[in-house]
Scaffold this active site. Structure first.
Site, PDB file in Angstrom:
ATOM      1  N   ARG A  51       0.970  -1.134   0.031  1.00  0.00           N
ATOM      2  CA  ARG A  51       0.056  -0.042   0.023  1.00  0.00           C
ATOM      3  C   ARG A  51       0.754   1.100   0.088  1.00  0.00           C
ATOM      4  O   ARG A  51       0.387   2.398  -0.554  1.00  0.00           O
ATOM      5  CB  ARG A  51      -0.835   0.045   1.119  1.00  0.00           C
ATOM      6  CG  ARG A  51      -1.682   1.214   1.323  1.00  0.00           C
ATOM      7  CD  ARG A  51      -2.947   1.290   2.399  1.00  0.00           C
ATOM      8  NE  ARG A  51      -2.808   0.474   3.410  1.00  0.00           N
ATOM      9  CZ  ARG A  51      -1.939   0.671   4.495  1.00  0.00           C
ATOM     10  NH1 ARG A  51      -1.277   1.533   4.664  1.00  0.00           N
ATOM     11  NH2 ARG A  51      -1.964  -0.212   5.624  1.00  0.00           N
ATOM     12  N   ASP A 175      -7.601  20.151 -12.983  1.00  0.00           N
ATOM     13  CA  ASP A 175      -7.786  18.736 -13.615  1.00  0.00           C
ATOM     14  C   ASP A 175      -7.553  18.899 -15.091  1.00  0.00           C
ATOM     15  O   ASP A 175      -8.315  19.129 -16.172  1.00  0.00           O
ATOM     16  CB  ASP A 175      -9.181  18.461 -13.450  1.00  0.00           C
ATOM     17  CG  ASP A 175      -9.818  17.077 -13.942  1.00  0.00           C
ATOM     18  OD1 ASP A 175      -8.949  16.462 -14.956  1.00  0.00           O
ATOM     19  OD2 ASP A 175     -10.818  16.355 -13.272  1.00  0.00           O
TER      20      ASP A 175
HETATM   21  C1  LIG Z   1     -13.459  10.500 -15.790  1.00  0.00           C
HETATM   22  C2  LIG Z   1     -12.871  11.846 -15.198  1.00  0.00           C
HETATM   23  C3  LIG Z   1     -12.656  11.925 -13.651  1.00  0.00           C
HETATM   24  C4  LIG Z   1     -12.853  10.942 -12.704  1.00  0.00           C
HETATM   25  O1  LIG Z   1     -11.845   9.661 -13.089  1.00  0.00           O
HETATM   26  P1  LIG Z   1     -12.149   8.242 -12.827  1.00  0.00           P
HETATM   27  O2  LIG Z   1     -11.052   7.529 -13.223  1.00  0.00           O
HETATM   28  O3  LIG Z   1     -13.371   7.996 -13.601  1.00  0.00           O
HETATM   29  O4  LIG Z   1     -12.290   8.252 -11.184  1.00  0.00           O
HETATM   30  C5  LIG Z   1     -12.407  13.080 -13.161  1.00  0.00           C
HETATM   31  N1  LIG Z   1     -12.219  14.268 -14.072  1.00  0.00           N
HETATM   32  C6  LIG Z   1     -12.685  14.100 -15.389  1.00  0.00           C
HETATM   33  C7  LIG Z   1     -12.268  15.443 -16.333  1.00  0.00           C
HETATM   34  C8  LIG Z   1     -13.003  13.099 -15.870  1.00  0.00           C
HETATM   35  O5  LIG Z   1     -13.296  13.069 -17.203  1.00  0.00           O
END
Ligand SMILES: *Cc1c(COP(=O)(O)O)cnc(C)c1O
Length: 384
Positions: A51, A175
């Site tokens: 982990r 993001d």
């Molecule tokens: C898919 C996505 C997420 C979440 O990711 P997962 O791998 O599905 O948990 C977060 N931000 C964006 C912009 C995404 O497209």
């Protein structure tokens, strides 16, 4: 190998990767183990329990740090697990300013999970970063944004957000899932943390769910590594290996996603039955200048509406495409088609959804890397 002077295409293949020390294997092995033998208590080779550390994960983390121009990376079992770890930096009473055109799962974890722990989220329009200022107060700790956004491909000026976050000593989280490190490196524009759902372009083959955080600051990395290990949402070694394999072709895939994306966006724009096309590569996109500044290309994500703006017309198109598969997710080699109003954004009340531009006929495409003529022929027969 880790040479900061290497260009991205070289880093994607070599950064963080060394031949396996025991066998010379050129591909990083999948260390499918939960623990590591110690010669005496504390006498080990840097690995104690899986982990906490795993050699396959370490290689991937080093590669991700290099390709996002960061110093450190941490991997998680999904993009949402990475989001969860960042939110755990906050305390009750803290406030976060969040872009309002946001991945649905991020909206959900903030409003349905972390709001219950006494953290306050302000969802605001960040197409002009100056809008952020009026929401800052003594409790504000973080600015959270995506760019380009989903599904309307809005663009947020990362450099302008970073200027504000630095003035007020806030953390700026970007993001970068939609752009990928091929198109955009938020740390270069002053972001503190870059988040990826590696499920999408980084993995690139729709065969793994995975998340990552990349940063420069060592103290921030230590806090997040503590959360990663304490809360335990770590990826398995096989998933790390799949992402490591995926990123070796990121540049080649992204180049084709961009080429196909541009051709399809222009095709749709000239189609008599298509209403609006949302793609950040158009010169008349409201923040095209910002996109041109911070991105190296415009990608294969786009949305469009039908002039006949109703659910049935959209459903008809979704039913008829053959190469574009109807599915959630994005960023894989294969083309996908989706309907935000009934899929990803179905939980938003219709009035509010439409007010934000998510009309009933809005269709989202993740343009893959198939032959673009075949993709256009598929859309032509489906739209009619
Ligand atoms: C898919 C996505 C997420 C979440 O990711 P997962 O791998 O599905 O948990 C977060 N931000 C964006 C912009 C995404 O497209």
């Amino acid at each position: 190998m880790n040479n900061k002077n290497h260009k991205l295409a070289t880093k994607l293949i070599h950064a963080g990767v060394e031949p396996d020390p025991t066998t010379g294997a050129i591909m990083t092995p999948i260390y499918q183990t939960s623990t590591y033998v110690q010669a005496a208590p504390g006498d080990h080779k840097g690995y104690e329990y899986a982990r906490t550390q795993n050699p396959t994960r370490t290689v991937l983390q080093n590669a991700l740090a290099a390709i996002e121009n960061g110093e450190h990376a941490l991997c998680f079992g999904s993009g949402m697990a990475a989001t969860d770890a960042v939110a755990k930096l906050l305390m009750p009473g803290d406030e976060v300013i969040v872009a309002n055109d946001l991945y649905g799962g991020t909206y959900r974890i903030f409003t349905k999970v972390f709001a219950l722990y006494g953290i306050k989220f302000h969802f605001i329009d960040m197409s002009n970063a100056e809008n952020i200022r009026s929401y800052i107060n003594g409790n504000t700790k973080m600015i959270w944004t995506e760019t380009p956004t989903n599904p309307l491909l809005n663009i947020v000026d990362i450099e302008a957000c970073a200027k504000i976050s630095k003035e007020h000593k806030l953390l700026l989280v970007v993001d970068n899932t939609f752009a990928s490190p091929y198109l955009q490196n938020p740390l270069d524009w002053g972001a503190d943390i870059v988040l990826h759902s590696a499920t999408k372009y980084l993995g690139g083959h729709s065969d793994v769910v995975h998340g990552a955080l990349i940063m420069k600051d060592a103290a921030l990395e230590e806090k997040l590594r503590f959360i990663q290990n304490s809360c335990g949402a770590v990826p398995g070694p096989h998933d790390c290996w799949l992402v490591l394999r995926g990123i070796k072709t990121l540049h080649v895939r992204m180049q084709r996603h961009c080429e196909n994306g541009e051709k399809i966006a222009n095709y749709l724009r000239n189609h008599p039955k298509v209403g609006k096309v949302y793609w950040c590569g158009f010169e008349d996109h409201p923040n095209h200048d910002v996109a041109k500044k911070q991105m190296r290309g415009f990608g294969g994500m786009m949305s469009f509406t039908l002039k006949d703006d109703n659910m049935d017309a959209a459903m008809d198109v979704l039913k008829k495409t053959q190469l574009f598969s109807l599915a959630e997710s994005l960023g894989g080699v294969e083309s996908l088609i989706g309907h935000p109003a009934s899929m990803t954004h179905g939980s938003i009340p219709r009035e509010e959804r439409i007010k934000n531009g998510l009309v009933d006929s809005l269709i989202r495409l993740s343009v893959g890397i198939e032959d673009v003529d075949d993709l256009i022929a598929d859309l032509a027969q489906a739209i009619g």
